[in-house]
Design an enzyme around this catalytic site. Structure first.
Site, mmCIF file in Angstrom:
data_model
loop_
_atom_site.group_PDB
_atom_site.id
_atom_site.type_symbol
_atom_site.label_atom_id
_atom_site.label_comp_id
_atom_site.label_asym_id
_atom_site.label_seq_id
_atom_site.Cartn_x
_atom_site.Cartn_y
_atom_site.Cartn_z
ATOM 1 C CG MET A 175 -6.515 11.241 15.698
ATOM 2 S SD MET A 175 -6.230 12.945 15.285
ATOM 3 C CE MET A 175 -6.289 13.686 16.905
ATOM 4 N N GLY A 220 -2.128 11.057 14.488
ATOM 5 C CA GLY A 220 -1.839 9.622 14.561
ATOM 6 C C GLY A 220 -0.568 9.272 13.796
ATOM 7 C CG HIS A 221 -0.324 9.772 9.580
ATOM 8 N ND1 HIS A 221 -1.464 10.479 9.261
ATOM 9 C CD2 HIS A 221 -0.426 8.585 8.927
ATOM 10 C CE1 HIS A 221 -2.212 9.760 8.445
ATOM 11 N NE2 HIS A 221 -1.621 8.615 8.233
ATOM 12 C CD GLN A 266 -4.002 0.778 0.378
ATOM 13 O OE1 GLN A 266 -2.796 0.609 0.240
ATOM 14 N NE2 GLN A 266 -4.523 1.092 1.559
ATOM 15 C CG LEU A 281 1.189 12.979 6.830
ATOM 16 C CD1 LEU A 281 2.666 13.322 6.978
ATOM 17 C CD2 LEU A 281 0.979 11.472 6.798
ATOM 18 C CD GLU A 290 -1.719 -1.289 19.029
ATOM 19 O OE1 GLU A 290 -2.583 -0.774 19.780
ATOM 20 O OE2 GLU A 290 -0.735 -1.912 19.461
HETATM 21 O O1 PAF Z 1 -2.394 2.355 6.369
HETATM 22 C C1 PAF Z 1 -2.131 2.948 5.307
HETATM 23 O O2 PAF Z 1 -2.027 4.172 5.258
HETATM 24 C C2 PAF Z 1 -1.930 2.137 4.028
HETATM 25 O O3 PAF Z 1 -2.774 1.036 3.995
HETATM 26 C C3 PAF Z 1 -0.463 1.718 3.814
HETATM 27 C C4 PAF Z 1 0.035 0.797 4.906
HETATM 28 C C5 PAF Z 1 0.422 2.952 3.753
HETATM 29 C C6 PAF Z 1 -0.336 0.960 2.478
HETATM 30 O O4 PAF Z 1 -0.732 1.743 1.408
#
Ligand code: PAF
Length: 282
Positions: free
Chosen positions: A186, A36-37, A61, A33, A150
């Site tokens: 970030m 941004g988080h 993903q 983190l 975004e």
């Molecule tokens: O943006 C991310 O960190 C990831 O793509 C998410 C939305 C947590 C899905 O794994």
């Protein structure tokens, strides 16, 4: 802050909040983190009484040659930051909790049209993995509102479409990108950059801002802007996948009457694939 690893525990805690009449905001993350988080968490606290954050590096993903194994995992530091930010519940599932059977044989979701364009063209299967894990997490948490940055603009548009198409009872809230003082967006992947590369990476944002200024000055040859900006990034030692001007709402190519545009870029620098965007209102 409570931490849970299993879906039944997550559901039990959230059900107890619901019984007390509390609203719930959800911030899904892959951890490592940064500021941004934390911005997402701050906004989540404004939107609801309880805040849930998930940390899960989602294998579906990542493509076979991508950075799943190398992706930074810092759960202890992350938990400290979330506790300090006032998060109520951290959901930290293992892979077998989210994918109890072979993910290749599981149900998945796709968002036609938006999947194969822009980042989807260069990362086949990426958005299928994102949409599927986000749908699973939304079903598990069942929040009133879910927040996404975004910076991952295409991801945000795909999730909005997924939620609309499948009638999910959740509001999707996009949060503006947080930047380093030099403009660099970030990102957990900035950790792959050397200090010199971090300075060069900031040029991505500089070129987005200049392209936005070109549009505001009345330049309407979008293909020329895209071509010239890509060439300038190449000259600076970056390897752009795309520099593209699209409609904000659905990421389709704009027509002459479109006034809500977004300029998006994805480019490699060293070991990092960086993405960024700016929205333009003409
Ligand atoms: O943006 C991310 O960190 C990831 O793509 C998410 C939305 C947590 C899905 O794994």
């Amino acid at each position: 802050m409570q931490t849970v690893a299993f879906i039944p525990d997550l559901r039990r805690t959230i059900r107890a909040w619901r019984d007390q009449g509390s609203s719930v905001a959800f911030v899904p993350t892959m951890g490592n983190l940064h500021a941004g988080h934390i911005r997402l968490v701050e906004e989540a606290k404004r939107q609801a009484e309880r805040v849930v954050v998930s940390i899960f590096v989602n294998p579906t993903q990542f493509g076979p040659s991508e950075d799943f194994a190398a992706y930074p995992r810092t759960p202890a530091q992350d938990a400290g930051k979330l506790q300090a930010a006032g998060v109520d519940l951290l959901f930290l599932p293992g892979t077998s909790e989210l994918y109890p059977s072979d993910p290749a044989a599981m149900t998945f979701v796709e968002v036609p049209g938006l999947f194969d364009d822009l980042c989807g063209r260069f990362r086949p299967g990426h958005f299928r993995g994102v949409a599927t894990v986000v749908l699973k997490l939304l079903n598990q948490v069942q929040p009133d509102v879910a927040l996404f940055g975004e910076k991952d603009y295409q991801q945000l548009i795909i999730i909005r479409r997924l939620v609309a198409d499948l009638d999910l009872p959740v509001r999707i809230h996009g949060v503006p990108t947080v930047r380093e003082p030099n403009g660099l967006a970030m990102s957990s992947r900035n950790g792959y950059l050397t200090p010199e590369e971090k300075n060069r990476a900031a040029l991505l944002y500089a070129h987005l801002v200049e392209a936005a200024a070109d549009l505001r000055r009345g330049e309407r040859d979008l293909a020329r802007i895209e071509r010239e900006r890509s060439a300038q990034l190449v000259a600076l030692g970056l390897r752009p996948d795309y520099f593209a001007i699209r409609r904000q709402d659905d990421l389709s190519p704009p027509g002459p009457a479109d006034a809500r545009l977004v300029i998006l870029v994805a480019a490699w620098l060293g070991a990092a694939r960086l993405i960024d965007n700016v929205q333009v209102f003409l």
